[in-house]
Design a protein around this motif. Structure first.
Motif, PDB file in Angstrom:
ATOM      1  N   LEU A   1       2.539   0.967  -3.650  1.00 10.41           N
ATOM      2  CA  LEU A   1       2.602   0.200  -4.890  1.00 10.41           C
ATOM      3  C   LEU A   1       1.580   0.757  -5.880  1.00 10.41           C
ATOM      4  O   LEU A   1       0.371   0.623  -5.693  1.00 10.41           O
ATOM      5  CB  LEU A   1       2.335  -1.274  -4.583  1.00 10.41           C
ATOM      6  N   TRP A   2       2.075   1.399  -6.927  1.00 12.97           N
ATOM      7  CA  TRP A   2       1.211   1.971  -7.973  1.00 12.97           C
ATOM      8  C   TRP A   2       0.831   0.906  -8.988  1.00 12.97           C
ATOM      9  O   TRP A   2      -0.281   0.858  -9.485  1.00 12.97           O
ATOM     10  CB  TRP A   2       1.941   3.124  -8.653  1.00 12.97           C
TER      11      TRP A   2
ATOM     12  N   ALA B   1      -4.745  -7.184 -22.591  1.00 16.42           N
ATOM     13  CA  ALA B   1      -4.895  -5.730 -22.438  1.00 16.42           C
ATOM     14  C   ALA B   1      -6.311  -5.379 -21.991  1.00 16.42           C
ATOM     15  O   ALA B   1      -7.297  -5.895 -22.531  1.00 16.42           O
ATOM     16  CB  ALA B   1      -4.570  -5.015 -23.739  1.00 16.42           C
ATOM     17  N   GLY B   2      -6.398  -4.513 -20.980  1.00 16.88           N
ATOM     18  CA  GLY B   2      -7.691  -4.053 -20.477  1.00 16.88           C
ATOM     19  C   GLY B   2      -8.334  -4.981 -19.477  1.00 16.88           C
ATOM     20  O   GLY B   2      -9.356  -4.643 -18.876  1.00 16.88           O
ATOM     21  N   GLN B   3      -7.752  -6.177 -19.254  1.00 20.27           N
ATOM     22  CA  GLN B   3      -8.344  -7.117 -18.310  1.00 20.27           C
ATOM     23  C   GLN B   3      -8.000  -6.719 -16.875  1.00 20.27           C
ATOM     24  O   GLN B   3      -6.948  -6.148 -16.609  1.00 20.27           O
ATOM     25  CB  GLN B   3      -7.859  -8.538 -18.589  1.00 20.27           C
ATOM     26  N   LYS B   4      -8.921  -7.040 -15.984  1.00 26.58           N
ATOM     27  CA  LYS B   4      -8.722  -6.771 -14.557  1.00 26.58           C
ATOM     28  C   LYS B   4      -8.510  -8.069 -13.791  1.00 26.58           C
ATOM     29  O   LYS B   4      -9.061  -9.113 -14.164  1.00 26.58           O
ATOM     30  CB  LYS B   4      -9.931  -6.022 -13.968  1.00 26.58           C
ATOM     31  N   TYR B   5      -7.737  -7.946 -12.694  1.00 23.06           N
ATOM     32  CA  TYR B   5      -7.445  -9.091 -11.831  1.00 23.06           C
ATOM     33  C   TYR B   5      -7.795  -8.704 -10.400  1.00 23.06           C
ATOM     34  O   TYR B   5      -7.427  -7.615  -9.948  1.00 23.06           O
ATOM     35  CB  TYR B   5      -5.965  -9.466 -11.932  1.00 23.06           C
ATOM     36  N   PRO B   6      -8.507  -9.573  -9.674  1.00 29.05           N
ATOM     37  CA  PRO B   6      -8.941  -9.216  -8.311  1.00 29.05           C
ATOM     38  C   PRO B   6      -7.761  -9.089  -7.352  1.00 29.05           C
ATOM     39  O   PRO B   6      -6.703  -9.674  -7.558  1.00 29.05           O
ATOM     40  CB  PRO B   6      -9.857 -10.374  -7.911  1.00 29.05           C
ATOM     41  N   HIS B   7      -7.967  -8.324  -6.289  1.00 30.99           N
ATOM     42  CA  HIS B   7      -6.915  -8.058  -5.310  1.00 30.99           C
ATOM     43  C   HIS B   7      -6.406  -9.329  -4.639  1.00 30.99           C
ATOM     44  O   HIS B   7      -5.285  -9.380  -4.135  1.00 30.99           O
ATOM     45  CB  HIS B   7      -7.414  -7.079  -4.246  1.00 30.99           C
TER      46      HIS B   7
ATOM     47  N   ASP C   1      -5.414 -11.912  -6.019  1.00 33.13           N
ATOM     48  CA  ASP C   1      -4.306 -12.506  -6.768  1.00 33.13           C
ATOM     49  C   ASP C   1      -2.953 -12.147  -6.157  1.00 33.13           C
ATOM     50  O   ASP C   1      -1.981 -12.901  -6.311  1.00 33.13           O
ATOM     51  CB  ASP C   1      -4.335 -12.034  -8.223  1.00 33.13           C
ATOM     52  N   ILE C   2      -2.872 -10.975  -5.507  1.00 32.14           N
ATOM     53  CA  ILE C   2      -1.618 -10.553  -4.872  1.00 32.14           C
ATOM     54  C   ILE C   2      -1.934 -10.203  -3.424  1.00 32.14           C
ATOM     55  O   ILE C   2      -2.422  -9.112  -3.130  1.00 32.14           O
ATOM     56  CB  ILE C   2      -0.995  -9.339  -5.587  1.00 32.14           C
ATOM     57  N   PRO C   3      -1.695 -11.122  -2.472  1.00 35.40           N
ATOM     58  CA  PRO C   3      -2.031 -10.871  -1.061  1.00 35.40           C
ATOM     59  C   PRO C   3      -1.257  -9.680  -0.496  1.00 35.40           C
ATOM     60  O   PRO C   3      -0.273  -9.216  -1.084  1.00 35.40           O
ATOM     61  CB  PRO C   3      -1.628 -12.176  -0.363  1.00 35.40           C
ATOM     62  N   VAL C   4      -1.690  -9.236   0.684  1.00 33.15           N
ATOM     63  CA  VAL C   4      -1.112  -8.045   1.319  1.00 33.15           C
ATOM     64  C   VAL C   4       0.387  -8.185   1.527  1.00 33.15           C
ATOM     65  O   VAL C   4       1.168  -7.289   1.195  1.00 33.15           O
ATOM     66  CB  VAL C   4      -1.798  -7.775   2.677  1.00 33.15           C
ATOM     67  N   GLN C   5       0.827  -9.334   2.083  1.00 34.24           N
ATOM     68  CA  GLN C   5       2.248  -9.472   2.400  1.00 34.24           C
ATOM     69  C   GLN C   5       3.097  -9.537   1.137  1.00 34.24           C
ATOM     70  O   GLN C   5       4.263  -9.135   1.137  1.00 34.24           O
ATOM     71  CB  GLN C   5       2.507 -10.675   3.325  1.00 34.24           C
ATOM     72  N   ALA C   6       2.505 -10.021   0.027  1.00 33.60           N
ATOM     73  CA  ALA C   6       3.231 -10.028  -1.247  1.00 33.60           C
ATOM     74  C   ALA C   6       3.411  -8.601  -1.755  1.00 33.60           C
ATOM     75  O   ALA C   6       4.480  -8.242  -2.266  1.00 33.60           O
ATOM     76  CB  ALA C   6       2.478 -10.867  -2.275  1.00 33.60           C
ATOM     77  N   ARG C   7       2.387  -7.783  -1.585  1.00 38.50           N
ATOM     78  CA  ARG C   7       2.504  -6.373  -1.997  1.00 38.50           C
ATOM     79  C   ARG C   7       3.572  -5.662  -1.167  1.00 38.50           C
ATOM     80  O   ARG C   7       4.312  -4.808  -1.671  1.00 38.50           O
ATOM     81  CB  ARG C   7       1.151  -5.670  -1.860  1.00 38.50           C
TER      82      ARG C   7
ATOM     83  N   GLY D   1      -8.475  -0.307  -4.355  1.00 38.85           N
ATOM     84  CA  GLY D   1      -8.716  -1.565  -3.647  1.00 38.85           C
ATOM     85  C   GLY D   1      -7.727  -2.653  -4.025  1.00 38.85           C
ATOM     86  O   GLY D   1      -7.911  -3.814  -3.676  1.00 38.85           O
ATOM     87  N   TYR D   2      -6.671  -2.277  -4.781  1.00 36.15           N
ATOM     88  CA  TYR D   2      -5.615  -3.185  -5.235  1.00 36.15           C
ATOM     89  C   TYR D   2      -6.113  -4.255  -6.202  1.00 36.15           C
ATOM     90  O   TYR D   2      -5.477  -5.294  -6.371  1.00 36.15           O
ATOM     91  CB  TYR D   2      -4.856  -3.826  -4.054  1.00 36.15           C
ATOM     92  N   ASN D   3      -7.245  -4.001  -6.883  1.00 36.98           N
ATOM     93  CA  ASN D   3      -7.551  -4.775  -8.074  1.00 36.98           C
ATOM     94  C   ASN D   3      -6.657  -4.223  -9.181  1.00 36.98           C
ATOM     95  O   ASN D   3      -6.457  -3.007  -9.284  1.00 36.98           O
ATOM     96  CB  ASN D   3      -9.024  -4.616  -8.465  1.00 36.98           C
ATOM     97  N   GLY D   4      -6.097  -5.118  -9.989  1.00 36.93           N
ATOM     98  CA  GLY D   4      -5.148  -4.671 -11.003  1.00 36.93           C
ATOM     99  C   GLY D   4      -5.757  -4.679 -12.393  1.00 36.93           C
ATOM    100  O   GLY D   4      -6.644  -5.477 -12.695  1.00 36.93           O
ATOM    101  N   GLU D   5      -5.260  -3.767 -13.258  1.00 37.05           N
ATOM    102  CA  GLU D   5      -5.720  -3.707 -14.643  1.00 37.05           C
ATOM    103  C   GLU D   5      -4.509  -3.623 -15.564  1.00 37.05           C
ATOM    104  O   GLU D   5      -3.565  -2.872 -15.300  1.00 37.05           O
ATOM    105  CB  GLU D   5      -6.628  -2.496 -14.858  1.00 37.05           C
TER     106      GLU D   5
END
Length: 762
Positions: free
Chosen positions: A280-281, A194-200, A202-208, A176-180
């Motif tokens: 984008l991995w 380290a180990g923290q997650k960031y919601p999707h 934070d990086i919109p679709v066009q930025a990805r 779901g493009y949440n980042g860790e």
């Protein structure tokens, strides 16, 4: 000359940032300057407003000029040769110089414009020994790390050592493009992410999308003032020009992103994309807490780390998957061996530990013939059987693989301690199936701030802004199990398929035993039928002949002592005997049509038709019959049966015609597709349709199918004699030839019987 800037002034906030045109900001960062050159005539169509700060020439003296007007002729000519190359090497920038200052110039093409981004540089040449050491370090890291997390940590350490950023993170996206943050190297005084997650968000679709197109992105100073890009008005005085800066190094950043970074307290960033299969991995995200300009070749060294890690992601993930799959395959092979060797596998081996190991499950259950077989940690029988019924009703065809059963089955929350995640495959019966289960894995996710408050109203309440708080926010996730690996899913699928075959084999074996007993009964019944045929042929026909003979003798004597009543009774007796004899002969003919050996011959159907007409010659002449026949085909048929069929159809056409009307029979032939006969037959199969149309008395349309049933009569016997078996024989003969026969009629308007025979009899 009228100069205008192309800055995109559309109001952007978090209500519309998903559609923000971040690739055409119309401005750049100020740690370099930009020129836009027409690729055809090399005239400068665009320049950044800060050109004078670097080369001392204002925009009005640059726009509309050529590179030769700005830089030495030797460099301008050299650039044309550089830009004319089939592929511009962005790793090796062109070098322009002005007033004894050299500028690394990265070049890329945007439509018809060559975009030149010029940065003053301290590292004018690449240090080959450093590249050698970097490559040697890569090899060393590759050899000493076995798993992806270890490799990511080493890359984070090396990237920070090369670039000097305060913090370097390896950031991985989930589906779901949440980042860790899966690896981190930082200054000792900084708090760890380290180990923290960031919601999707934070990086919109066009930025990805831009991260995919441009793998390296640098912001030298978060507090920079964007530098507008300028161009000349066209003749109409309107300026609608824009530049796609997707591949730009200096491209100005979305104000939303700048605000986000300011809220984090970051001063400068470098981001390197990690791609897998053009998706984008993750990212290598470098943070500095003060402004930082990273020179071109140092950036390339960092990018090389990203390429190295990208090349290893798939290898390491495959290696980890392979390690799991080896263990899984061993359990699967062990289980399949037992399955093939034991007829009663389900009853005897359902508790085998390999059943759990092949999917690394904590529990498994088989529901077969309304009986439950359980292994490991499983729910109670009642809820488990209810689950099997639900899955059979909703997922019988496609099965179900999920780590969160409650998302598909709300009642799953009550059994999540034993079956939070499942792999389900249906078996042959109504609710029969097999389930592998995993227990609930209660997980605490450390979010960098509350993900539900990723966007908040700003102080004025006029628009939404990025969150200001990145304090640790913990979320407890329940009712979920560990995700299933691909190898585990494949092993479960393979075993389910084998188990289905095993169950089918048992059913077939049971059926074969039943069929064997039934065959013995059929043999006995067939023998009895054969005896009845013999009785019909000999023992019944002989007494009938005697009845007919003696009745004829009595009537022939014309004894005066016999009363008229006696003579009438004897006459009726003789007619009844004749009728019964005809019936027996027709029954025998019907029986022979189905049971006699079917010997096919290639024969011209016109010959069979001529023989039939010759046999009916007396009838034809007596009733003044007219027959029109088209040329019939040559087919592989059973000759005497087709003779019988033609004889029955033409005889009926003559018989069932009004006595005052001369029979008229029209025989036609054509080729039809199977689907034109009925929807069951393949359209690829071709048939000869041979129709027999008459002008007889016809019959009601409701009898068009029933007329082929045995003993089915539509007309009184005293007026139209017969046994009612003739058309049933025709139907049987058509079926013997893998064909069929149909009837179409209307009472008083004649009938059409059509025989369909395959063009090619396989």
């Amino acid at each position: 000359m009228n100069i205008k800037n192309i800055v995109n002034r559309d109001l952007v906030n978090l209500t519309n940032c998903e559609s923000e045109p971040i690739h055409i900001p119309g401005s750049i960062q100020p740690h370099g300057f930009m020129l836009g050159v027409n690729s055809q005539n090399y005239l400068i169509d665009f320049c950044s407003e800060n050109c004078a700060e670097y080369i001392g020439i204002p925009p009005q003296m640059i726009l509309g000029k050529t590179l030769t007007d700005i830089f030495p002729a030797q460099e301008s000519d050299g650039f044309k040769e550089y830009a004319a190359a089939e592929r511009i090497d962005s790793a090796k920038p062109f070098v322009f110089s002005k007033d004894d200052i050299s500028y690394n110039t990265t070049v890329h093409k945007s439509n018809e414009t060559l975009i030149l981004e010029l940065e003053p540089f301290p590292d004018g040449t690449v240090n080959l020994p450093n590249l050698y050491n970097q490559t040697r370090t890569f090899v060393s890291i590759m050899e000493k790390t076995s798993y992806l997390p270890e490799l990511c940590q080493e890359i984070a350490n090396e990237t920070r050592a090369i670039t000097g950023y305060d913090r370097v993170m390896i950031y991985k996206f989930d589906p779901g493009y949440n980042g860790e943050v899966i690896a981190e190297s930082k200054r000792q005084d900084l708090n760890s992410f380290a180990g923290q997650k960031y919601p999707h968000t934070d990086i919109p679709v066009q930025a990805r999308e831009l991260y995919i197109r441009n793998p390296l992105r640098m912001i030298a100073d978060i507090n920079y003032t964007p530098v507008p890009i300028l161009t000349l008005d066209d003749a109409s005085g309107k300026t609608n020009k824009s530049l796609d800066l997707s591949l730009s190094i200096l491209r100005s950043v979305s104000p939303i992103h700048i605000e986000y970074l300011k809220n984090m307290g970051v001063g400068a960033t470098l981001t390197i994309s990690l791609l897998q299969n053009q998706k984008l991995w993750g990212l290598i995200a470098c943070h500095h807490y003060s402004p930082k300009i990273l020179p071109h070749y140092t950036r390339l060294s960092a990018l090389l780390h990203g390429h190295f890690l990208t090349s290893q992601i798939a290898v390491r993930e495959v290696a980890e998957e392979f390690e799991v799959s080896q263990k899984v395959d061993k359990s699967l092979a062990d289980l399949l061996s037992k399955l093939h060797e034991n007829e009663n596998f389900v009853e005897e081996y359902y508790r085998d530990e390999s059943l759990l190991k092949l999917a690394n499950a904590t529990g498994a259950a088989i529901f077969l013939n309304n009986k439950l077989y359980k292994n490991g940690i499983t729910p109670a029988d009642g809820p488990l059987i209810s689950l099997f019924h639900f899955l059979a009703d909703n997922f019988k065809t496609q099965g179900l693989v999920t780590h969160a059963l409650s998302h598909h089955y709300p009642e799953g929350r009550t059994i999540s301690q034993q079956a939070a995640g499942i792999v389900y495959h249906a078996l042959s019966g109504n609710s029969d199936g097999i389930i592998w289960m995993r227990q609930e894995k209660v997980e605490t996710i450390n979010w960098a701030g509350n993900p539900d408050k990723a966007v908040l109203p700003n102080e004025e309440g006029l628009r939404l802004s990025p969150r200001k708080s990145f304090e640790l926010w913990m979320q407890v996730v329940k009712d979920e199990g560990a995700p299933w690996r691909k190898s585990e899913i494949n092993a479960a699928s393979g075993f389910s398929y084998a188990l289905q075959k095993h169950i089918n084999y048992r059913v077939i074996q049971t059926q074969e035993d039943a069929n064997r007993a039934l065959n013995e009964e059929l043999k006995t019944a067939n023998q009895e039928l054969a005896n009845l045929n013999w009785i019909s042929t000999h023992d019944l026909k002989e007494p009938l002949r005697k009845i007919q003979i003696f009745a004829s003798k009595v009537l022939d004597r014309e004894d005066p002592d016999l009363s008229a009543q006696v003579k009438d009774s004897v006459g009726r007796m003789r007619l009844a005997a004749e009728k019964m004899q005809n019936l027996i002969e027709d029954i025998l003919a019907y029986s022979k049509a189905g049971n006699m050996e079917k010997v096919f011959e290639e024969i011209d159907l016109n010959i069979i038709l001529k023989n039939v007409l010759r046999e009916l010659q007396d009838n034809i002449e007596e009733r003044h019959v007219t027959i029109h026949a088209q040329e019939l085909p040559t087919l592989r048929v059973i000759p005497f049966q087709i003779h019988q069929l033609f004889l029955n159809l033409i005889s009926n056409a003559i018989k069932f015609t009004d006595p005052d009307t001369a029979p008229d029979i029209d025989i036609k032939v054509n080729i039809v597709d199977g689907s034109a006969i009925n929807e069951i037959i393949s359209p690829l199969q071709k048939f000869y349709g041979i129709s027999f149309k008459d002008n007889g008395i016809g019959f009601d349309a409701e009898y068009e199918t029933r007329i082929f049933d045995v003993f089915q009569r539509l007309h009184p016997a005293h007026k139209y004699p017969g046994t009612g078996i003739g058309l049933a024989i025709c139907k049987k003969i058509a079926e013997n030839h893998k064909g069929l026969i149909t009837a179409r009629s209307e009472s008083g308007n004649g009938s059409t019987f059509t025989l369909f025979l395959p063009v090619s009899l396989s």
